[in-house]
Design a protein around this motif. Structure first.
Motif: not given
Length: 192
Positions: A14-19, A38-46, A142-148
Motif C-alpha cells: 500500500y502506498n499512502r501517498y497515491k492511496r 528493476y522490479g516489480p517491488s512493493s509500491a509502499r516505498g515509492g 497484474f492483480r496481486l495474489n492471483q493463483a498464477d
C-alpha cells in the motif's frame, strides 16, 4: 473468508501517498533506446525506495567504467535524469530547483528545458511500448495474489521484446533522432 495474513499482505504493497495497492517498476531508458528495469517491488516505498534498492547508480557507474575520458585524461561519468524524488548521485541527476528567493540562472533554466525535451521523447517511447504490447495496459493481468501470478515475468518479456525491436529497427529516442546514439546489434545485446 479472508486469506491468512491478508492485512499484512495488503499493507506491504500500500502506498499512502497515491492511496493505492500495487507494485512499482523502476525503468531506465538508455540513450540508444534500450530499457533496463528493476522490479516489480512493493509500491509502499515509492520511487525513492525503489531507486535505493535497485542500486541503479552503481549499475550506471559499472556500465561506464573506463569508457569516457576527457581531454585531461580524467574519467567522465554521464548521468541518468530522474524526477525530483530521486536523490542526486554520481550517475543520477534531476532538474535544478530554485531556492526560496534565489531564482535559477539562465544556464540552469536552459538545462532544465533541454532535459524536459528529452524526457518528452522518452515518454513517447514508453507510449509506443504500451501500444505495441497491449497486455501491459490491462490491469486485470497484474492483480496481486492471483493463483498464477505472472506480472514480473510478463514485464520482463515485454522489455526483452521491446529491446530486441530497438536493436533491429532503431528507436525514437536513439539512432538519428534525439540522442544520436545507435543501439547495439542484436547479437551483442543478447550476449548481455
Amino acid at each position: 473468508m479472508r486469506r491468512p495474513n491478508w492485512y499484512i499482505m495488503q499493507r506491504s504493497v500500500y502506498n499512502r501517498y497515491k492511496r493505492l495497492h500495487g507494485l512499482h517498476i523502476l525503468s531506465l531508458m538508455l540513450p540508444n533506446g534500450i530499457n533496463y528495469i528493476y522490479g516489480p517491488s512493493s509500491a509502499r516505498g515509492g520511487d525513492a525506495s525503489a531507486m535505493m534498492h535497485s542500486e541503479m547508480n552503481a549499475f550506471l557507474e559499472e556500465l561506464q567504467r573506463g569508457c569516457f575520458v576527457n581531454h585531461q585524461g580524467d574519467e567522465v561519468l554521464y548521468s541518468a535524469h530522474g524526477d525530483l524524488l530521486f536523490a542526486p548521485a554520481s550517475c543520477i541527476s534531476r532538474n535544478h530547483k530554485s531556492a526560496p528567493g534565489a531564482p535559477l540562472n539562465a544556464f540552469q533554466r536552459a538545462e532544465n528545458a533541454a532535459i524536459n525535451t528529452a524526457r518528452i521523447s522518452i515518454e513517447h517511447s514508453y507510449g509506443m511500448i504500451q501500444n505495441r504490447f497491449k497486455i501491459i495496459g490491462q490491469p486485470d493481468e497484474f492483480r496481486l495474489n492471483q493463483a498464477d501470478p505472472h506480472a514480473a515475468e510478463l514485464l520482463s518479456v515485454v522489455m526483452l521484446y521491446s529491446n530486441i525491436s530497438v536493436c533491429l529497427n532503431g528507436s525514437q529516442v536513439g539512432c538519428c533522432n534525439f540522442f544520436q546514439c545507435f543501439p547495439p546489434c542484436l547479437e551483442d545485446y543478447l550476449r548481455l
